[in-house]
Structures are given as C-alpha cells and as structure tokens.
Design a protein around this motif. Structure first.
Motif, short mmCIF file in Angstrom:
data_model
loop_
_atom_site.label_atom_id
_atom_site.label_comp_id
_atom_site.label_asym_id
_atom_site.label_seq_id
_atom_site.Cartn_x
_atom_site.Cartn_y
_atom_site.Cartn_z
N THR A 20 -42.20 -55.65 12.02
CA THR A 20 -41.70 -56.47 10.91
C THR A 20 -42.53 -56.29 9.65
OG1 THR A 20 -43.04 -58.38 11.63
CG2 THR A 20 -40.77 -58.23 12.48
N ALA A 21 -43.48 -55.35 9.66
CA ALA A 21 -44.35 -55.13 8.49
C ALA A 21 -43.58 -54.88 7.20
CB ALA A 21 -45.32 -53.98 8.76
N PRO A 22 -42.44 -54.14 7.21
CA PRO A 22 -41.71 -53.92 5.95
C PRO A 22 -41.03 -55.18 5.41
CG PRO A 22 -41.14 -52.25 7.59
CD PRO A 22 -41.88 -53.34 8.31
N TYR A 23 -40.90 -56.20 6.25
CA TYR A 23 -40.22 -57.43 5.85
C TYR A 23 -41.26 -58.55 5.75
CZ TYR A 23 -36.75 -54.37 7.95
OH TYR A 23 -36.00 -53.28 8.30
N ILE A 24 -41.84 -58.70 4.58
CA ILE A 24 -43.05 -59.52 4.43
C ILE A 24 -42.84 -60.97 4.82
CG2 ILE A 24 -42.57 -59.92 1.97
CD1 ILE A 24 -45.66 -59.88 1.59
N TYR A 25 -41.67 -61.53 4.52
CA TYR A 25 -41.46 -62.95 4.83
C TYR A 25 -41.34 -63.16 6.34
CZ TYR A 25 -40.61 -63.34 -0.16
OH TYR A 25 -40.75 -63.30 -1.52
N ILE A 26 -40.64 -62.24 7.01
CA ILE A 26 -40.55 -62.35 8.48
C ILE A 26 -41.90 -62.08 9.11
CG2 ILE A 26 -39.46 -61.37 10.53
CD1 ILE A 26 -37.04 -60.70 8.85
N ASN A 27 -42.62 -61.09 8.57
CA ASN A 27 -43.93 -60.73 9.12
C ASN A 27 -44.91 -61.89 9.06
OD1 ASN A 27 -46.85 -59.28 8.42
ND2 ASN A 27 -45.69 -58.29 10.06
N THR A 28 -44.79 -62.70 8.02
CA THR A 28 -45.71 -63.82 7.84
C THR A 28 -45.53 -64.89 8.90
OG1 THR A 28 -45.72 -63.43 5.45
CG2 THR A 28 -46.51 -65.58 6.19
N ILE A 29 -44.29 -65.08 9.35
CA ILE A 29 -44.01 -66.19 10.26
C ILE A 29 -43.67 -65.74 11.68
CG2 ILE A 29 -43.19 -67.63 8.36
CD1 ILE A 29 -40.33 -67.04 9.32
N ILE A 30 -43.68 -64.43 11.92
CA ILE A 30 -43.18 -63.93 13.21
C ILE A 30 -43.97 -64.49 14.39
CG2 ILE A 30 -44.62 -61.83 13.14
CD1 ILE A 30 -41.04 -62.17 14.54
#
Length: 299
Positions: free
Chosen positions: A265-275
C-alpha cells in the motif's frame, strides 16, 4: 508482464524487510509479556538506546565492535531495569505497568535528545553490507534486472536467525522448559528449589538483547533520531496484539502480514497510514485473542 512481476517481487522483498524490523522489536515485547505478564512500553526506548550505542561505537571503533558490544550491553541494561523497577510491578494492573514503562520511555527519549540532539545521526553501513544484490541471479523466473539493497537482505537473514534461535532456546533447552513450566505454575517450581525469578530476570535481559540486535542492524534502515523508538513501538505493540498476546509464532506471522501490507500500500499514502489499524480491527473482530492467541504462550 515482466515489469509487473518484478514490481511484485520488489514489494515482497520490501515487505519482508519491514517485517524483519518489526519482528525483532515485537519478539522482545512478546517474550517479556509471555514470560512475565508485563506490558513493557519502554521496549521502544531500549531499541532507541541500542541504535545510539551502535552508531556511537560504529563511528568510533567500527561496526564489528558495535555488533559485539551492543547486544550484551542491552542485556545488562535489561537485567538492571528488571531488578530495579519492573519486578516491583509484576503483581500490579497492566495500566500501572503501561504508565510506568511509558513514562520511563519518555525520560530515556528526552535524555538521548539532550545528549545527541534532535536531528538524525548518519549510520554508515559497513563495506561488506554496501551495494546491491541482483535478485534475478537467484530467482530464475524473473526476467530483466531486479536489484535490492544488500543490507536490507542481511536484515531479513538476521531476523530469521534470531527468531530461530529464540524458538530453539525455548523449546530445545532445559532453560526453556523451566521458563515454560514457570509460566504455568511458578509456585510449584519454587517448591522444587528452582529460582524462577532469576530465570525471569534473564528472559527480560534476553528481550532487551534482541532490541540490541535490532538496533545494530535496523539502525541504518530506520535512521537514528529520538523519535524512532516511539514510531516503532506502536506498530510493534499492535503486532503483538494481532499475533496473540504472548505468542511468538503469532508475532512473527503478524510482523510479516503488516510488513507486506505496508509495502503493497506504499503508493497509496492515505491507506498506508491506516493499514495497520484496519488490519488490527479486522483480525480482532474475527479472532479476539489474535491470530495464534488460542495456541498458548511461546507457540
């Protein structure tokens, strides 16, 4: 197609590397909780001490001495911490343990910030760890060039060796047998003449020593700054919860899961933050005791 496969491979490798850092920290947390029942929020501060010790010794005397000295020093610090403070909270509620260890972590962080400053300190990788590995030389199904930093692969190997050593210690030695028996009935072992408290002290020291190993090999990857300990403590503690409190196998599995999730999920910063929080919620809804929590301590 080849580019897609190679990108997938790089995400897998990055997930393993992230999981390796997490497992080296979460392993100590799980070992201490599974043995002593102590929620040690100062564990991130032990990692912080380790990276500052490692970078200081590395800059002055070389990486070899840092590798030799830092884990034993962290073991001694862990033993002193257990004898001087933690043992007084064995029979206290977990809220008391969290408050005192979290407060200790803040004190250590501020002391290190005062001593070394608030800025990042460069941690140079030894010459034998520099460079890249051509992964397509080892994975014949890959086409084209797939390269990965050598040091990050070394970190993965160190994590595998450390986890294997801990499992062997707990399952293949008399010391591990006594520890596991002490978790089930410490009073009976005392009647049999076994000083279980001394062994628990050693286990706390081993948990701190694993943080020392993490600091030596993880410092160049996570950087050296006063905030790193707290930044890694929260995901590491959630990994312990996801895997099942006290389950070493669960901590390893959860570390890999979280590392992979953050990598993909690294390319998707908002998802990466809360994953990591999403995964925690989902798993605890399905398995309230964690992935392997029902298996028992040290399994």
């Amino acid at each position: 197609m080849d580019m897609t496969l190679n990108a997938f491979t790089l995400s897998i490798l990055t997930g393993l590397q992230l999981g390796s850092i997490y497992v080296l920290i979460a392993l100590g947390l799980t070992l201490i909780f599974g043995t002593l029942g102590v929620v040690n929020f100062a564990h991130g501060a032990l990692y912080l001490i380790a990276i500052y010790l490692a970078v200081s010794i590395n800059n002055a005397l070389g990486f070899g001495l840092a590798l030799i000295l830092v884990p034993p020093i962290l073991f001694i610090i862990g033993v002193l911490l257990e004898r001087g403070l933690i043992q007084r909270f064995y029979d206290r509620p977990h809220t008391d343990q969290i408050l005192v260890t979290f407060g200790l972590a803040i004190v250590i962080q501020e002391l290190l910030k005062w001593a070394f400053g608030a800025n990042n300190i460069p941690f140079s990788i030894p010459s034998w760890g520099n460079g890249i590995i051509f992964m397509h030389d080892y994975l014949p199904f890959l086409e084209g060039f797939v390269v990965y930093p050598k040091w990050r692969m070394i970190l993965v190997v160190v994590a595998i060796v450390t986890v294997s050593a801990v499992f062997a210690l707990l399952h293949l030695t008399r010391f591990g047998l006594v520890i596991r028996a002490g978790m089930r009935d410490a009073e009976m072992l005392q009647f049999l003449g076994v000083n279980i408290n001394r062994r628990f002290m050693v286990v706390f020291g081993l948990g701190a020593m694993i943080a020392g190993i993490a600091g030596v090999f993880g410092g160049p990857v996570t950087q050296v700054s006063p905030e790193v300990g707290m930044q890694l403590l929260v995901p590491s503690f959630l990994i312990v919860v996801i895997g099942g409190m006290g389950s070493l196998g669960g901590a390893v599995l959860a570390s890999i899961l979280i590392g992979m999730a953050q990598s993909f999920t690294a390319p998707y910063i908002y998802i990466n933050t809360i994953i990591i929080y999403l995964i925690t919620v989902i798993i605890l809804l399905v398995r309230p005791r964690g992935l392997l929590g029902a298996k028992g301590v040290f399994e």
